[in-house]
Design an enzyme around this catalytic site. Structure first.
Site, mmCIF file in Angstrom:
data_model
loop_
_atom_site.group_PDB
_atom_site.id
_atom_site.type_symbol
_atom_site.label_atom_id
_atom_site.label_comp_id
_atom_site.label_asym_id
_atom_site.label_seq_id
_atom_site.Cartn_x
_atom_site.Cartn_y
_atom_site.Cartn_z
ATOM 1 N N GLU A 62 -7.412 -1.449 -1.797
ATOM 2 C CA GLU A 62 -8.294 -1.940 -0.741
ATOM 3 C C GLU A 62 -9.445 -0.967 -0.494
ATOM 4 O O GLU A 62 -9.254 0.251 -0.414
ATOM 5 C CB GLU A 62 -7.482 -2.090 0.546
ATOM 6 C CG GLU A 62 -8.287 -2.502 1.766
ATOM 7 C CD GLU A 62 -7.491 -2.377 3.060
ATOM 8 O OE1 GLU A 62 -7.804 -3.118 4.009
ATOM 9 O OE2 GLU A 62 -6.549 -1.540 3.118
ATOM 10 N N LYS A 94 -9.776 -10.700 4.163
ATOM 11 C CA LYS A 94 -8.562 -10.240 4.849
ATOM 12 C C LYS A 94 -8.395 -10.933 6.199
ATOM 13 O O LYS A 94 -9.317 -10.944 7.029
ATOM 14 C CB LYS A 94 -8.631 -8.716 5.033
ATOM 15 C CG LYS A 94 -7.380 -8.071 5.619
ATOM 16 C CD LYS A 94 -7.587 -6.562 5.674
ATOM 17 C CE LYS A 94 -6.370 -5.831 6.251
ATOM 18 N NZ LYS A 94 -6.622 -4.373 6.311
ATOM 19 N N CYS A 151 -3.317 -5.110 2.560
ATOM 20 C CA CYS A 151 -2.832 -4.046 3.440
ATOM 21 C C CYS A 151 -2.069 -4.563 4.661
ATOM 22 O O CYS A 151 -0.921 -4.983 4.540
ATOM 23 C CB CYS A 151 -4.001 -3.148 3.841
ATOM 24 S SG CYS A 151 -3.506 -1.472 4.351
#
Length: 258
Positions: free
Chosen positions: A40, A111, A146
């Site tokens: 990421e 995300k 994440c």
């Protein structure tokens, strides 16, 4: 299927342009892999909030160009981690880029779960809203980034959409490394899917990174795990194990709440 997870050391003393060039070379070195995965926000660092605005780029900006060329040269499917994307409106997103072996950008993922508890990323970036799965010649990939790893409903949604291999790119902090490993195994077991979780190394704005990228099979067994520093973790696995596992132990069919 052969997958290579490139655990990049994000050195604050290395320029973003230099790191792009170096990572492109690392991707080119993975010719022969069926899938390459990056962490990421590796161009800038997941916790380098003060740099997000300065280093934000268009979807087809310099990182796109460098990674498209590297994917083409290596002839690999490339999950290029994520960038700080600046949309035309000015909104920033934590956006994954995915390339085919011809170097074409085939899918993106913004995300959904932003970290920071109303600070940092959560305050500075917009949230994605779309679950993303991608057909690969050997499997169906599902994307997460994440902090998404803490939300099992996202992964169940990916599995319901056909995902067999769950790809997680991260800039996970070292102080919560135990959670990183535990959650990667949990997402694999509960979804009877492979989990390929690629974390960064080094330090992002003074936040030491967990490293320890990991590949977990549908039974929760760790097939391979990296150490704390920069390295390439390459593993061979059989995607057909997903169907076999789900057939022999059909727990997903017994769900009551949906």
């Amino acid at each position: 299927m052969r997958a290579s997870l490139i655990q990049i050391d994000v050195d604050p003393d290395e320029s973003v342009n230099s790191r792009r060039s170096r990572v492109a070379s690392l991707v080119r070195d993975q010719a022969g892999s069926d899938l390459v995965v990056l962490p990421e926000l590796w161009p800038v660092g997941a916790f380098a909030y003060e740099s997000f605005g300065r280093e934000a780029e268009a979807l087809r900006g310099p990182t796109h160009d460098a990674m498209a060329a590297a994917a083409h040269d290596a002839g690999v499917w490339l999950h290029a981690g994520s960038i700080v994307e600046r949309e035309d409106s000015g909104t920033l997103y934590n956006t994954t880029l995915f390339f085919n072996p011809d170097g074409a950008l085939t899918r993106t993922y913004r995300k959904i779960h932003r970290f920071g508890f109303d600070k940092g990323e959560a305050a500075m970036m917009g949230a994605g809203s779309e679950l993303v799965t991608v057909p690969h010649p050997s499997t169906v990939l599902g994307f997460a980034t994440c902090y998404d790893l803490r939300f099992p409903e996202l992964f169940r949604g990916l599995v319901d959409a056909g995902a067999e291999t769950l790809v997680v790119s991260a800039g996970w902090p070292e102080r919560r490394r135990a959670h990183w490993t535990l959650l990667a195994q949990a997402r694999a077991v509960e979804n009877q899917a492979y989990v390929l979780a690629c974390c960064s190394a080094g330090s992002h704005a003074g936040v030491p990174q967990a490293g320890h990228s990991i590949v977990v099979d549908p039974w929760g067994e760790v097939l391979a795990e990296a150490g704390p520093g920069e390295e390439v973790l390459t593993v061979e696995f059989d995607p057909s194990t997903v169907a076999t596992t789900r057939d022999r132990f059909p727990a997903l069919k017994d769900r009551v709440l949906r």
